[in-house]
Design an enzyme around this catalytic site. Structure first.
Site, short mmCIF file in Angstrom:
data_model
loop_
_atom_site.label_atom_id
_atom_site.label_comp_id
_atom_site.label_asym_id
_atom_site.label_seq_id
_atom_site.Cartn_x
_atom_site.Cartn_y
_atom_site.Cartn_z
N MET A 91 -5.73 52.65 -23.61
CA MET A 91 -5.37 53.67 -24.60
C MET A 91 -4.00 53.42 -25.22
O MET A 91 -3.16 54.31 -25.31
CB MET A 91 -5.45 55.05 -23.94
CG MET A 91 -6.81 55.33 -23.30
SD MET A 91 -8.22 54.99 -24.38
CE MET A 91 -8.41 56.59 -25.15
N HIS A 110 -15.34 51.33 -28.35
CA HIS A 110 -14.89 52.66 -28.79
C HIS A 110 -16.08 53.62 -28.84
O HIS A 110 -17.15 53.27 -29.34
CB HIS A 110 -14.24 52.56 -30.17
CG HIS A 110 -13.76 53.89 -30.66
ND1 HIS A 110 -12.57 54.46 -30.22
CD2 HIS A 110 -14.32 54.78 -31.50
CE1 HIS A 110 -12.44 55.65 -30.79
NE2 HIS A 110 -13.48 55.87 -31.57
C1 GAR Z 1 -14.65 54.55 -23.10
O1 GAR Z 1 -15.58 55.50 -23.55
C2 GAR Z 1 -14.07 53.79 -24.27
O2 GAR Z 1 -14.95 53.64 -25.31
C3 GAR Z 1 -12.91 54.68 -24.64
O3 GAR Z 1 -12.36 55.09 -23.42
C4 GAR Z 1 -13.43 55.21 -22.47
C5 GAR Z 1 -13.01 54.54 -21.20
O4 GAR Z 1 -13.95 54.76 -20.20
N1 GAR Z 1 -11.96 53.99 -25.45
C6 GAR Z 1 -11.33 54.56 -26.49
O5 GAR Z 1 -11.48 55.72 -26.80
C7 GAR Z 1 -10.42 53.62 -27.27
N2 GAR Z 1 -10.07 54.19 -28.51
P1 GAR Z 1 -13.97 53.85 -18.89
O6 GAR Z 1 -12.55 53.84 -18.33
O7 GAR Z 1 -14.91 54.55 -17.98
O8 GAR Z 1 -14.45 52.49 -19.28
#
Ligand code: GAR
Length: 201
Positions: A91, A110
């Protein structure tokens, strides 16, 4: 530009949270040489360790600027000869200096159909807007917020009565399928980029 043809590209993963997308890459057999996480204690660190992957904590609070953080990040990745960087819920925005070292070699997942709902809380944004379809996007990373060339997308329906958690969970099922598939295609040299147009053979 066509991505490298070697099957054994050295992949580095950056993550900030739970790491379910990291887990999907691990389960798909991607050759991950390091996980770098900017949040001490995040669950992704445990997932990496359980899979025998080196896990490095690089806490952004310890750095005075984004540039300084990214220089340290770059050093960790270069030290391990990383060739492809996968952002799995990382992030943070990356600086121009960092990206210049990894041209068309940083990929993000994303949770929306970009260019809709960039940034954070994308499922919440989709519910607030009232869209009937959302989904996930895997894209090359540039300096903007989720603005780089799109490699692949998958659609997910929004149902009446959905809440953010239910919708995010449905999106993540697709993320866990799409992200490893794109990384595999990239590693196999099947992804071609020309400006904003990306082709996968
Ligand atoms: C995921 O849904 C990813 O797409 C999002 O954070 C989450 C992480 O989940 N990323 C963003 O929003 C980037 N802009 P995870 O830690 O379980 O993989």
């Amino acid at each position: 530009m066509t991505t490298a043809g070697a099957r054994d590209l050295r992949v580095g993963v950056l993550a900030s949270g739970s790491g379910s997308n990291l887990q999907a890459l691990i389960d798909a057999g991607v050759q991950i040489v390091v996980l770098v996480c900017n949040v001490p204690g995040a669950k992704c660190l445990d997932r990496a360790k359980a899979a025998g992957i080196e896990a490095v904590v690089l806490d952004h609070h310890a750095f005075a600027s984004r540039e300084a953080y990214d220089l340290a990040l770059l050093a960790e990745l270069k030290k391990r000869q990383v060739q492809l960087v996968c952002l799995a819920g990382f992030m943070r925005l990356l600086t121009a200096k960092f990206l210049a070292e990894f041209t068309h070699a940083v990929i993000n997942v994303h949770p929306s159909l970009l260019p809709a709902f960039p940034g954070i809380h994308s499922a919440r944004q989709a519910l607030a807007y009232g869209v009937k379809l959302t989904g996930c996007t895997v894209h090359f990373v540039d300096e903007g917020t989720d603005t780089g060339p799109i490699i692949a997308q998958a659609a997910v329906p929004v149902f009446d009565g959905d809440d953010e958690a239910r919708l995010q969970a449905r999106i993540q099922v697709e993320e866990h399928r799409l992200f490893p598939a794109v990384v595999a295609a990239y590693v196999q040299g099947r992804v071609t980029v020309q400006g904003r147009k990306v082709t996968t053979r």
